[in-house]
Design a protein around this motif. Structure first.
Motif, PDB file in Angstrom:
ATOM      1  N   GLN A 100      15.876   7.310   0.564  1.00  0.00           N
ATOM      2  CA  GLN A 100      14.687   6.504   0.310  1.00  0.00           C
ATOM      3  C   GLN A 100      15.042   5.200  -0.398  1.00  0.00           C
ATOM      4  O   GLN A 100      14.432   4.155  -0.145  1.00  0.00           O
ATOM      5  CB  GLN A 100      13.676   7.294  -0.519  1.00  0.00           C
ATOM      6  N   MET A 101      16.046   5.224  -1.266  1.00  0.00           N
ATOM      7  CA  MET A 101      16.464   4.008  -1.971  1.00  0.00           C
ATOM      8  C   MET A 101      16.967   2.939  -1.005  1.00  0.00           C
ATOM      9  O   MET A 101      16.929   1.741  -1.311  1.00  0.00           O
ATOM     10  CB  MET A 101      17.550   4.345  -2.994  1.00  0.00           C
ATOM     11  N   ASP A 102      17.431   3.368   0.156  1.00  0.00           N
ATOM     12  CA  ASP A 102      17.931   2.402   1.132  1.00  0.00           C
ATOM     13  C   ASP A 102      16.818   1.657   1.849  1.00  0.00           C
ATOM     14  O   ASP A 102      17.087   0.685   2.571  1.00  0.00           O
ATOM     15  CB  ASP A 102      18.811   3.112   2.173  1.00  0.00           C
ATOM     16  N   SER A 103      15.572   2.112   1.701  1.00  0.00           N
ATOM     17  CA  SER A 103      14.458   1.417   2.364  1.00  0.00           C
ATOM     18  C   SER A 103      13.528   0.760   1.349  1.00  0.00           C
ATOM     19  O   SER A 103      13.473  -0.463   1.234  1.00  0.00           O
ATOM     20  CB  SER A 103      13.690   2.375   3.288  1.00  0.00           C
ATOM     21  N   ILE A 104      12.798   1.560   0.548  1.00  0.00           N
ATOM     22  CA  ILE A 104      11.905   0.991  -0.472  1.00  0.00           C
ATOM     23  C   ILE A 104      11.838   1.969  -1.642  1.00  0.00           C
ATOM     24  O   ILE A 104      11.626   3.160  -1.444  1.00  0.00           O
ATOM     25  CB  ILE A 104      10.485   0.688   0.085  1.00  0.00           C
ATOM     26  N   GLU A 105      12.073   1.453  -2.839  1.00  0.00           N
ATOM     27  CA  GLU A 105      12.061   2.321  -4.022  1.00  0.00           C
ATOM     28  C   GLU A 105      10.660   2.500  -4.579  1.00  0.00           C
ATOM     29  O   GLU A 105      10.300   3.553  -5.073  1.00  0.00           O
ATOM     30  CB  GLU A 105      13.012   1.762  -5.104  1.00  0.00           C
ATOM     31  N   HIS A 106       9.838   1.450  -4.485  1.00  0.00           N
ATOM     32  CA  HIS A 106       8.471   1.537  -4.995  1.00  0.00           C
ATOM     33  C   HIS A 106       7.655   0.377  -4.457  1.00  0.00           C
ATOM     34  O   HIS A 106       8.158  -0.742  -4.303  1.00  0.00           O
ATOM     35  CB  HIS A 106       8.451   1.502  -6.530  1.00  0.00           C
ATOM     36  N   ILE A 107       6.416   0.673  -4.173  1.00  0.00           N
ATOM     37  CA  ILE A 107       5.425  -0.364  -3.848  1.00  0.00           C
ATOM     38  C   ILE A 107       4.103   0.113  -4.413  1.00  0.00           C
ATOM     39  O   ILE A 107       3.799   1.305  -4.372  1.00  0.00           O
ATOM     40  CB  ILE A 107       5.326  -0.632  -2.324  1.00  0.00           C
ATOM     41  N   MET A 108       3.339  -0.794  -5.010  1.00  0.00           N
ATOM     42  CA  MET A 108       2.046  -0.372  -5.554  1.00  0.00           C
ATOM     43  C   MET A 108       1.202   0.269  -4.460  1.00  0.00           C
ATOM     44  O   MET A 108       1.228  -0.145  -3.304  1.00  0.00           O
ATOM     45  CB  MET A 108       1.317  -1.552  -6.184  1.00  0.00           C
ATOM     46  N   LEU A 109       0.460   1.294  -4.842  1.00  0.00           N
ATOM     47  CA  LEU A 109      -0.320   2.049  -3.869  1.00  0.00           C
ATOM     48  C   LEU A 109      -1.740   1.498  -3.717  1.00  0.00           C
ATOM     49  O   LEU A 109      -2.511   1.994  -2.909  1.00  0.00           O
ATOM     50  CB  LEU A 109      -0.357   3.534  -4.262  1.00  0.00           C
ATOM     51  N   ALA A 110      -2.077   0.482  -4.493  1.00  0.00           N
ATOM     52  CA  ALA A 110      -3.367  -0.197  -4.332  1.00  0.00           C
ATOM     53  C   ALA A 110      -3.216  -1.228  -3.221  1.00  0.00           C
ATOM     54  O   ALA A 110      -2.542  -2.245  -3.387  1.00  0.00           O
ATOM     55  CB  ALA A 110      -3.784  -0.880  -5.631  1.00  0.00           C
ATOM     56  N   GLY A 111      -3.812  -0.944  -2.066  1.00  0.00           N
ATOM     57  CA  GLY A 111      -3.741  -1.868  -0.942  1.00  0.00           C
ATOM     58  C   GLY A 111      -2.500  -1.733  -0.091  1.00  0.00           C
ATOM     59  O   GLY A 111      -2.328  -2.465   0.879  1.00  0.00           O
ATOM     60  N   PHE A 112      -1.574  -0.828  -0.444  1.00  0.00           N
ATOM     61  CA  PHE A 112      -0.360  -0.597   0.329  1.00  0.00           C
ATOM     62  C   PHE A 112      -0.154   0.903   0.493  1.00  0.00           C
ATOM     63  O   PHE A 112      -0.749   1.714  -0.215  1.00  0.00           O
ATOM     64  CB  PHE A 112       0.860  -1.209  -0.376  1.00  0.00           C
ATOM     65  N   THR A 113       0.711   1.269   1.412  1.00  0.00           N
ATOM     66  CA  THR A 113       1.098   2.670   1.556  1.00  0.00           C
ATOM     67  C   THR A 113       2.540   2.728   2.036  1.00  0.00           C
ATOM     68  O   THR A 113       3.160   1.692   2.307  1.00  0.00           O
ATOM     69  CB  THR A 113       0.148   3.425   2.506  1.00  0.00           C
ATOM     70  N   HIS A 114       3.107   3.918   2.099  1.00  0.00           N
ATOM     71  CA  HIS A 114       4.474   4.064   2.575  1.00  0.00           C
ATOM     72  C   HIS A 114       4.643   5.463   3.148  1.00  0.00           C
ATOM     73  O   HIS A 114       3.806   6.359   2.933  1.00  0.00           O
ATOM     74  CB  HIS A 114       5.486   3.782   1.461  1.00  0.00           C
TER      75      HIS A 114
END
Length: 447
Positions: free
Chosen positions: A76-90
């Motif tokens: 998972q670290m190779d793609s995205i470690e964190h993105i705010m979950l308000a208005g975004f998803t993963h």
């Protein structure tokens, strides 16, 4: 203590304010610096090994340094470690939410970072549901005696452990406390359940109009001393909550993910709560994460054009991608290793091996639920917990009693040799506990 450990101990005492600790105690009860871990073992900076008999405060399910969980986090670290979950998803948060919904029948997941956050979310969400339904006066909560649901101010309102709650009483809006379904005097377990359900119904007859929810720890009240009760209370509580139109909040922060013998404790009563609070073992002990699962009915009450009717509770790290990836790996391990079936065999073996402990003259109330074992110890000392803790560490075992209650809550990779070491060290400590050096004053309770 040799130099490497001593250096880290001194630096920690100077810089770190440790949780659930009277720091002055560490003048006589040294902090244990840990350099690494592997499987059941923790290793200090001088190379001494300790069996982790409490899953590092009940979070570690599959041992330290578990390769599959580590690999999932690394990927998972190779793609995205964190993105705010308000208005975004993963991807990890979507997949985890889908899998938890399939496992519980509760189709909407709201995330936090720790167990107390999950409690706060569930309490606020329950109240806000009733407010959105035009019933804002349903804003009180029922809880059981001996309950523990966290140490934030809202969670303390439904917690009945004096050492955590009493200091902050002026900040707490107390709810109504009910008897837990535990036998008194000569009662049977069934009698205790009937009495506790009668008390719940009596309270609901008088207070349901102002009550939002009943919150409870299913099957095992952990911080109260691993107090265990039958599933019949859960099914009765579910029926009464439905009858009197209040929510049922199941706090499975400590008992979820196989700890009581089923994936979730509520399964043993055949019920579905309105809110299910999860944390601790959800990531196998790797990263902080909590989750509150709830129903379509609750979710729909917030779905509106008005922002005021939305649930605006938030955490910066809500639904962290790395933590969700770890949680997905945990669910994979449950499936790949048939963990629940394997745990039934482990539990039966450990219970047999603990027979000499259960029969010890100082021991009473020996009990077991899934991968939890507990008993009380008769001792004349007022610092039993820290003294027992220190004596076990000297023998290479981590146990952390609650008052005079000793419990085992090991990772699910415990083997026969580990069990033997824990039993041997426990028996030796029981034999000499009253003759050990004083470790703390009369408030020596640990958790």
């Amino acid at each position: 203590m040799t130099s490497a450990n001593a250096d880290w101990l001194q630096r920690s005492r100077q810089a770190v304010w440790h949780p659930c600790t009277q720091m002055k105690r560490h003048e006589t009860l040294p902090i244990t610096p840990i350099a690494s871990g592997d499987g059941m073992w923790l290793v200090d900076f001088d190379g001494k090994r300790y069996l982790d008999g409490v899953s590092s405060w009940w979070v570690n399910l599959f041992g330290h340094n578990e390769p599959r969980i580590k690999a999932a986090i690394t990927r998972q670290m190779d793609s995205i470690e964190h993105i705010m979950l308000a208005g975004f998803t993963h991807r990890p948060v979507v997949e985890l939410s889908e899998r938890l919904a399939a496992l519980t029948g509760l189709g909407h997941a709201f995330y936090g970072s720790d167990g107390a956050s999950a409690t706060e979310i569930a309490l606020k969400m329950s109240f806000h549901y009733w407010k959105n339904r035009g019933l804002p006066w349903k804003n009180r909560y029922l809880h059981l005696d001996g309950s523990y649901h966290g140490e934030t101010v809202g969670a303390l309102a439904v917690t009945d452990v004096a050492i955590f709650r009493d200091t902050y009483a002026p900040l707490v809006r107390s709810g109504l406390q009910l008897p837990a379904p535990l036998p008194e005097r000569q009662e049977t377990a069934d009698d205790a359940v009937r009495r506790a359900l009668a008390a719940l119904e009596h309270a609901l007859e008088r207070h349901s109009d102002e009550t939002a929810a009943l919150i409870l720890e299913p099957l095992v009240q952990g911080a109260a001393g691993m107090r265990m009760y039958p599933p019949a209370y859960l099914s009765g509580a579910r029926r009464l909550c439905d009858l009197y139109h209040i929510h049922l909040i199941a706090d499975e922060i400590a008992v979820g993910f196989g700890r009581t013998g089923t994936l979730f404790a509520c399964e043993q009563a055949g019920i579905k709560p309105d809110f299910l609070c999860l944390s601790k073992g959800i990531t196998g002990g790797y990263l902080p994460l909590s989750c509150v699962l709830t129903s379509d009915t609750v979710y729909d009450a917030f779905y509106d054009d008005s922002v005021a009717r939305a649930f605006l509770h938030s955490h910066s790290y809500t639904g962290n991608a790395l933590a969700c990836a770890a949680a997905l790996a945990v669910l994979d391990i449950f499936e790949q290793d048939d963990v629940l079936a394997a745990n039934r065999e482990r539990a039966a073996l450990f219970t047999r091996k603990l027979a000499p402990v259960a029969a010890h003259a100082k021991v009473s109330g020996f009990r077991q639920q899934g991968m939890i074992w507990a008993f009380e110890v008769t001792s004349r000392r007022n610092d039993f917990s820290p003294a027992f803790f220190a004596a076990m560490l000297e023998q290479g075992c981590l146990l952390r009693p609650i008052g005079n209650t000793v419990y085992f809550m090991p990772p699910y990779v415990i083997e026969a040799a580990h069990m033997d070491q824990l039993v041997e060290a426990t028996l030796a400590t029981l034999d000499r506990i009253d003759d050990l050096p004083v470790r703390a004053g009369p408030d020596g309770r640990m958790a």
